[in-house]
Every structure is written in structure tokens, then in C-alpha cells.
Design a protein around this motif. Sequence first.
Motif, short mmCIF file in Angstrom:
data_model
loop_
_atom_site.label_atom_id
_atom_site.label_comp_id
_atom_site.label_asym_id
_atom_site.label_seq_id
_atom_site.Cartn_x
_atom_site.Cartn_y
_atom_site.Cartn_z
N MET A 194 0.84 -1.18 0.00
CA MET A 194 0.00 0.00 0.00
C MET A 194 0.89 1.25 0.00
SD MET A 194 -3.21 -0.92 0.29
CE MET A 194 -4.18 -2.28 0.81
N ASP A 195 0.45 2.24 -0.72
CA ASP A 195 1.13 3.53 -0.75
C ASP A 195 0.27 4.53 0.01
OD1 ASP A 195 2.93 2.30 -2.48
OD2 ASP A 195 2.01 3.14 -4.27
N LEU A 196 0.91 5.34 0.85
CA LEU A 196 0.20 6.37 1.60
C LEU A 196 0.53 7.74 1.03
CD1 LEU A 196 0.76 5.32 5.33
CD2 LEU A 196 -1.15 4.76 3.84
N TYR A 197 -0.50 8.56 0.89
CA TYR A 197 -0.37 9.94 0.45
C TYR A 197 -1.01 10.80 1.54
CZ TYR A 197 0.73 7.88 -4.03
OH TYR A 197 1.32 7.15 -5.03
N VAL A 198 -0.21 11.64 2.16
CA VAL A 198 -0.69 12.46 3.27
C VAL A 198 -0.54 13.93 2.87
CG1 VAL A 198 -0.42 13.00 5.72
CG2 VAL A 198 0.14 10.70 4.89
N TYR A 199 -1.66 14.64 2.83
CA TYR A 199 -1.57 16.05 2.44
C TYR A 199 -2.17 16.93 3.52
CZ TYR A 199 -6.42 15.40 0.89
OH TYR A 199 -7.76 15.10 0.84
N TYR A 200 -1.67 18.17 3.55
CA TYR A 200 -2.09 19.14 4.56
C TYR A 200 -1.67 20.51 4.12
CZ TYR A 200 2.68 17.85 5.84
OH TYR A 200 4.03 17.55 5.80
N ARG A 201 -2.19 21.52 4.80
CA ARG A 201 -1.90 22.92 4.46
C ARG A 201 -0.91 23.49 5.48
NH1 ARG A 201 -7.01 26.07 2.66
NH2 ARG A 201 -5.32 27.18 1.67
N VAL A 202 -0.05 24.35 4.98
CA VAL A 202 1.00 24.96 5.80
C VAL A 202 1.01 26.47 5.54
CG1 VAL A 202 3.47 25.01 6.29
CG2 VAL A 202 2.40 22.86 5.54
N ARG A 203 0.95 27.26 6.59
CA ARG A 203 1.06 28.71 6.43
C ARG A 203 2.49 29.05 5.97
NH1 ARG A 203 -2.09 27.58 10.72
NH2 ARG A 203 -0.28 27.42 12.08
N GLU A 253 4.44 31.34 6.73
CA GLU A 253 5.34 31.71 7.82
C GLU A 253 5.79 30.52 8.67
OE1 GLU A 253 1.12 32.76 9.34
OE2 GLU A 253 2.21 33.00 7.47
N ASP A 254 5.12 29.38 8.55
CA ASP A 254 5.49 28.18 9.31
C ASP A 254 6.29 27.17 8.49
OD1 ASP A 254 4.22 29.08 11.63
OD2 ASP A 254 2.30 28.23 11.02
N ALA A 255 6.39 27.38 7.19
CA ALA A 255 7.04 26.40 6.31
C ALA A 255 8.50 26.17 6.69
CB ALA A 255 6.92 26.85 4.86
N GLY A 256 9.23 27.21 7.01
CA GLY A 256 10.65 27.07 7.35
C GLY A 256 10.88 26.27 8.61
N ALA A 257 10.00 26.40 9.58
CA ALA A 257 10.13 25.63 10.82
C ALA A 257 9.64 24.20 10.64
CB ALA A 257 9.34 26.32 11.94
N LEU A 258 8.66 23.99 9.78
CA LEU A 258 8.10 22.66 9.58
C LEU A 258 9.01 21.76 8.77
CD1 LEU A 258 5.69 20.74 9.97
CD2 LEU A 258 4.72 21.69 7.87
N GLY A 311 1.00 28.61 -3.82
CA GLY A 311 0.14 28.67 -2.65
C GLY A 311 -1.01 29.63 -2.93
N ALA A 312 -1.89 29.73 -1.96
CA ALA A 312 -3.01 30.67 -2.09
C ALA A 312 -3.28 31.27 -0.72
CB ALA A 312 -4.25 29.96 -2.61
N ASP A 313 -3.42 32.57 -0.68
CA ASP A 313 -3.76 33.27 0.56
C ASP A 313 -2.76 32.98 1.68
OD1 ASP A 313 -6.07 34.37 -0.64
OD2 ASP A 313 -7.19 32.53 -0.19
N GLY A 314 -1.48 32.87 1.32
CA GLY A 314 -0.45 32.65 2.33
C GLY A 314 -0.38 31.23 2.87
N VAL A 315 -0.98 30.30 2.13
CA VAL A 315 -0.99 28.90 2.59
C VAL A 315 -0.51 28.00 1.45
CG1 VAL A 315 -2.43 27.02 3.48
CG2 VAL A 315 -2.88 29.37 4.18
N GLN A 316 0.35 27.04 1.78
CA GLN A 316 0.86 26.06 0.84
C GLN A 316 0.19 24.71 1.10
OE1 GLN A 316 5.11 25.85 1.48
NE2 GLN A 316 5.29 28.07 1.64
N THR A 317 0.15 23.85 0.10
CA THR A 317 -0.29 22.47 0.29
C THR A 317 0.91 21.56 0.13
OG1 THR A 317 -2.50 22.97 -0.57
CG2 THR A 317 -1.87 20.65 -0.47
N LEU A 357 2.29 23.30 13.54
CA LEU A 357 2.80 24.05 12.39
C LEU A 357 2.01 23.83 11.11
CD1 LEU A 357 6.62 23.58 13.00
CD2 LEU A 357 5.27 25.65 13.39
N ILE A 358 0.91 23.08 11.18
CA ILE A 358 0.09 22.92 9.99
C ILE A 358 -1.26 23.60 10.21
CG2 ILE A 358 1.27 20.79 9.32
CD1 ILE A 358 -1.20 19.24 10.15
#
Length: 95
Positions: free
Chosen positions: A1-10, A12-17, A44-50, A78-79
Motif C-alpha cells: 500500500m502507498d500512503l499519500y498524506v496532504y495538509y496545508r502549511v502557512r 510563515e510556518d514552512a521554514g520551521a516545519l 500557494g493561495a492566501d499565504g498557505v501552501q499544500t 505548524l500545519i
Amino acid sequence: MDLYVYYRVRDEDAGALLPRVRALQEQLGAAHGVAPQLKRRPQGADGVQTWMEVYPATPSGFTEALAQAVGAADLGTLIAGPRHTEVFQDIPSCA
């Protein structure tokens, strides 16, 4: 099985995450023999990355190990919102 996990990151938090996710994936790869990948949408959109974590060919028990590692790494702080997990499997070839 392959897992794909997605989430949004602001933004300003990307560098720490990033180092937390990289460390988590390195640990899981070594412990479970998987080759993790980390991806993000080009824009990204509105300061948020996926972001998306990909774990191909996971062994039995990997989902639980991933959940424990995510908790230990405290990624939730951080997400932006929940992590979403999708499971896929290879389609067997016809003989």
C-alpha cells in the motif's frame, strides 16, 4: 500500500516545519525500509501552501508508526488544519 498524506502549511510556518518533516521521514525510512517523498503544490493561495508526504510500498503497521512519529514531532502546531491520508495500491496486471 502507498500512503499519500496532504495538509496545508502557512507560509510563515514552512521554514520551521520542513526540518521536522525531513527528520520524521528519515527516521521512518530507516526504521521501515520505505523511501519517503515530500512534495508541495507549485503555488500557494492566501499565504498557505499544500504539502504532500508520500510513502510508497509501506509495510504492515506503518500507518500506526507514522501516526506516532507525527505526534512525537509535534507537527500539528505548524500545519493549518488536519492531515488527510489517502491509501492506494497497485493494480495487478492481467495474466
